[in-house]
Design an enzyme around this catalytic site. Structure first.
Site, PDB file in Angstrom:
ATOM      1  N   ASN A   9     -16.637  87.139  43.929  1.00  0.00           N
ATOM      2  CA  ASN A   9     -15.996  85.898  44.364  1.00  0.00           C
ATOM      3  C   ASN A   9     -16.095  84.906  43.201  1.00  0.00           C
ATOM      4  O   ASN A   9     -17.155  84.362  42.945  1.00  0.00           O
ATOM      5  CB  ASN A   9     -16.709  85.361  45.615  1.00  0.00           C
ATOM      6  CG  ASN A   9     -16.126  84.040  46.082  1.00  0.00           C
ATOM      7  OD1 ASN A   9     -15.112  83.577  45.556  1.00  0.00           O
ATOM      8  ND2 ASN A   9     -16.759  83.432  47.071  1.00  0.00           N
ATOM      9  N   TRP A  10     -14.970  84.720  42.522  1.00  0.00           N
ATOM     10  CA  TRP A  10     -14.967  83.838  41.343  1.00  0.00           C
ATOM     11  C   TRP A  10     -14.856  82.363  41.729  1.00  0.00           C
ATOM     12  O   TRP A  10     -14.823  81.500  40.858  1.00  0.00           O
ATOM     13  CB  TRP A  10     -13.841  84.246  40.379  1.00  0.00           C
ATOM     14  CG  TRP A  10     -14.098  85.566  39.703  1.00  0.00           C
ATOM     15  CD1 TRP A  10     -15.263  86.285  39.739  1.00  0.00           C
ATOM     16  CD2 TRP A  10     -13.191  86.319  38.886  1.00  0.00           C
ATOM     17  NE1 TRP A  10     -15.129  87.431  39.004  1.00  0.00           N
ATOM     18  CE2 TRP A  10     -13.865  87.479  38.462  1.00  0.00           C
ATOM     19  CE3 TRP A  10     -11.868  86.120  38.475  1.00  0.00           C
ATOM     20  CZ2 TRP A  10     -13.262  88.446  37.652  1.00  0.00           C
ATOM     21  CZ3 TRP A  10     -11.267  87.087  37.670  1.00  0.00           C
ATOM     22  CH2 TRP A  10     -11.957  88.228  37.263  1.00  0.00           C
ATOM     23  N   LYS A  11     -14.697  82.101  43.016  1.00  0.00           N
ATOM     24  CA  LYS A  11     -14.626  80.715  43.527  1.00  0.00           C
ATOM     25  C   LYS A  11     -13.616  79.914  42.694  1.00  0.00           C
ATOM     26  O   LYS A  11     -12.582  80.451  42.307  1.00  0.00           O
ATOM     27  CB  LYS A  11     -16.027  80.096  43.533  1.00  0.00           C
ATOM     28  CG  LYS A  11     -17.027  80.971  44.304  1.00  0.00           C
ATOM     29  CD  LYS A  11     -18.342  80.326  44.592  1.00  0.00           C
ATOM     30  CE  LYS A  11     -19.223  81.307  45.353  1.00  0.00           C
ATOM     31  NZ  LYS A  11     -20.499  80.747  45.776  1.00  0.00           N
ATOM     32  N   HIS A  95     -15.733  81.257  54.271  1.00  0.00           N
ATOM     33  CA  HIS A  95     -16.879  81.082  53.370  1.00  0.00           C
ATOM     34  C   HIS A  95     -17.554  79.741  53.676  1.00  0.00           C
ATOM     35  O   HIS A  95     -16.879  78.759  53.987  1.00  0.00           O
ATOM     36  CB  HIS A  95     -16.402  81.125  51.912  1.00  0.00           C
ATOM     37  CG  HIS A  95     -17.532  81.257  50.944  1.00  0.00           C
ATOM     38  ND1 HIS A  95     -18.325  80.185  50.587  1.00  0.00           N
ATOM     39  CD2 HIS A  95     -18.038  82.331  50.292  1.00  0.00           C
ATOM     40  CE1 HIS A  95     -19.262  80.605  49.745  1.00  0.00           C
ATOM     41  NE2 HIS A  95     -19.111  81.904  49.552  1.00  0.00           N
ATOM     42  N   GLU A  97     -18.658  77.510  51.857  1.00  0.00           N
ATOM     43  CA  GLU A  97     -18.176  76.378  51.051  1.00  0.00           C
ATOM     44  C   GLU A  97     -16.908  75.782  51.673  1.00  0.00           C
ATOM     45  O   GLU A  97     -16.695  74.573  51.612  1.00  0.00           O
ATOM     46  CB  GLU A  97     -17.942  76.834  49.599  1.00  0.00           C
ATOM     47  CG  GLU A  97     -19.261  77.019  48.875  1.00  0.00           C
ATOM     48  CD  GLU A  97     -19.256  78.079  47.789  1.00  0.00           C
ATOM     49  OE1 GLU A  97     -18.175  78.555  47.402  1.00  0.00           O
ATOM     50  OE2 GLU A  97     -20.356  78.450  47.331  1.00  0.00           O
ATOM     51  N   GLU A 168     -24.209  85.704  54.419  1.00  0.00           N
ATOM     52  CA  GLU A 168     -24.544  84.846  53.281  1.00  0.00           C
ATOM     53  C   GLU A 168     -25.395  83.680  53.781  1.00  0.00           C
ATOM     54  O   GLU A 168     -24.852  82.667  54.257  1.00  0.00           O
ATOM     55  CB  GLU A 168     -23.266  84.297  52.633  1.00  0.00           C
ATOM     56  CG  GLU A 168     -22.391  85.356  52.006  1.00  0.00           C
ATOM     57  CD  GLU A 168     -21.597  84.804  50.815  1.00  0.00           C
ATOM     58  OE1 GLU A 168     -21.686  85.399  49.736  1.00  0.00           O
ATOM     59  OE2 GLU A 168     -20.908  83.784  50.968  1.00  0.00           O
ATOM     60  N   GLY A 174     -25.940  80.388  45.331  1.00  0.00           N
ATOM     61  CA  GLY A 174     -25.976  79.589  44.103  1.00  0.00           C
ATOM     62  C   GLY A 174     -27.344  79.020  43.770  1.00  0.00           C
ATOM     63  O   GLY A 174     -27.483  78.221  42.850  1.00  0.00           O
ATOM     64  N   SER A 215     -27.020  84.789  45.501  1.00  0.00           N
ATOM     65  CA  SER A 215     -27.874  84.910  44.312  1.00  0.00           C
ATOM     66  C   SER A 215     -28.207  86.350  43.918  1.00  0.00           C
ATOM     67  O   SER A 215     -29.318  86.630  43.470  1.00  0.00           O
ATOM     68  CB  SER A 215     -29.163  84.097  44.493  1.00  0.00           C
ATOM     69  OG  SER A 215     -28.850  82.718  44.503  1.00  0.00           O
ATOM     70  N   GLY A 236     -21.300  85.960  43.626  1.00  0.00           N
ATOM     71  CA  GLY A 236     -20.663  84.761  43.069  1.00  0.00           C
ATOM     72  C   GLY A 236     -20.929  84.669  41.580  1.00  0.00           C
ATOM     73  O   GLY A 236     -20.295  85.342  40.765  1.00  0.00           O
ATOM     74  N   GLY A 237     -21.899  83.845  41.200  1.00  0.00           N
ATOM     75  CA  GLY A 237     -22.191  83.530  39.792  1.00  0.00           C
ATOM     76  C   GLY A 237     -22.270  84.743  38.877  1.00  0.00           C
ATOM     77  O   GLY A 237     -21.699  84.741  37.785  1.00  0.00           O
TER      78      GLY A 237
END
Ligand code: 13P
Length: 252
Positions: A9-11, A95, A97, A168, A174, A215, A236-237
């Site tokens: 997920n590159w957001k 999600h 976010e 999640e 994150g 994470s 993610g990151g």
């Protein structure tokens, strides 16, 4: 479903140029890759171009969001059938976010879920997860069951309709600190039991995968690869670096 899946997920973390550059790096890195299924979810504007870049290789395309109507006066929205036309096989729904910043609620997530199921070949990735406060008060089990019932309740799956549920925990996203593996295993068990209540054992076994996100990195991935009931990862990151993401995909 047995084969594991790892989803990037590159957001909204990359510019359009950076997105295409990373897609090219991923394509090269994953040339000839076999094993787990690997999906990349770039921003909506880049879906078509990223689709062209990864075409013919092992990587699959996913979107980060979708609307529940197929067509109409819905300014700014993208329908499930448009995502399919753009080459997407997966779409992330609800999600945390989006729940936080766009005020998406589980009623909306339910509508999105239903709409995505209506498009053949497009698989929903439905996110659930508790806040840190909810975890402290031991309300987590209830929160997860409630989110699942609101998002997925009252729907019968047809034989070939696949669903991914992504656990999640919001506090782990994150933060650089993933959940303890035993805790993830426990939450996945609660989710599985809850899904069995709603859909029955056979449907859960054949149609659902339950994955973990929060994470994950190449350093901690090994702790999550052999956990009971963890069918994959939502990253993610660590998915913003082709080498790092490859290590994660290789490990599961
Ligand atoms: P991080 O891997 O950066 O914690 O993000 C997880 C996530 O939100 C994936 O959807």
């Amino acid at each position: 479903m047995n084969n594991k899946i790892v989803i990037a997920n590159w957001k909204m973390k990359l510019s359009l140029a950076e997105t295409l550059e990373l897609a090219k790096k991923m394509k090269n890195k994953f040339k000839g890759f076999s094993g787990s299924e690997v999906v990349i979810c770039p921003n909506s504007l880049s879906l078509i171009e990223v689709g062209k870049i990864i075409k013919g290789g092992p990587l699959k395309l996913g979107a980060q969001n979708v609307f529940w109507e197929d067509r109409g006066a819905y300014t700014g929205e993208i329908s499930p059938s448009m995502l399919k036309e753009a080459g997407c096989e997966y779409v992330i729904i609800g999600h945390s976010e989006r729940r936080k910043y766009l005020l998406e609620n589980y009623e909306m997530i339910h509508q999105e879920f239903k709409a995505v199921l209506g498009v053949e070949g497009l698989t929903p990735i439905v996110c659930v997860g508790e806040e840190a406060e909810e975890r402290k008060t031991d309300r987590r089990d209830f929160v997860l069951v409630d989110q699942l019932q609101q998002a997925l309740g009252g729907i019968n799956l047809l034989g070939d309709q696949r669903v991914i549920v992504a656990y999640e925990p919001i506090w782990a996203i994150g933060s650089g600190v993933a959940i303890e593996p035993e805790e993830a295993e426990y939450a996945h068990k609660i989710i599985k039991i809850s899904l069995r209540d709603m859909f029955g054992m056979k449907v859960v076994k054949n149609n659902f995968r339950i994955i973990y996100g929060g994470s994950i990195s190449s350093k901690n991935v090994k702790e999550f690869t052999n956990l009971e009931g963890v069918d994959g990862l939502l990253v993610g990151g660590a998915s913003l670096d082709a080498g790092e993401f490859y290590k994660i995909a290789k490990a599961i």
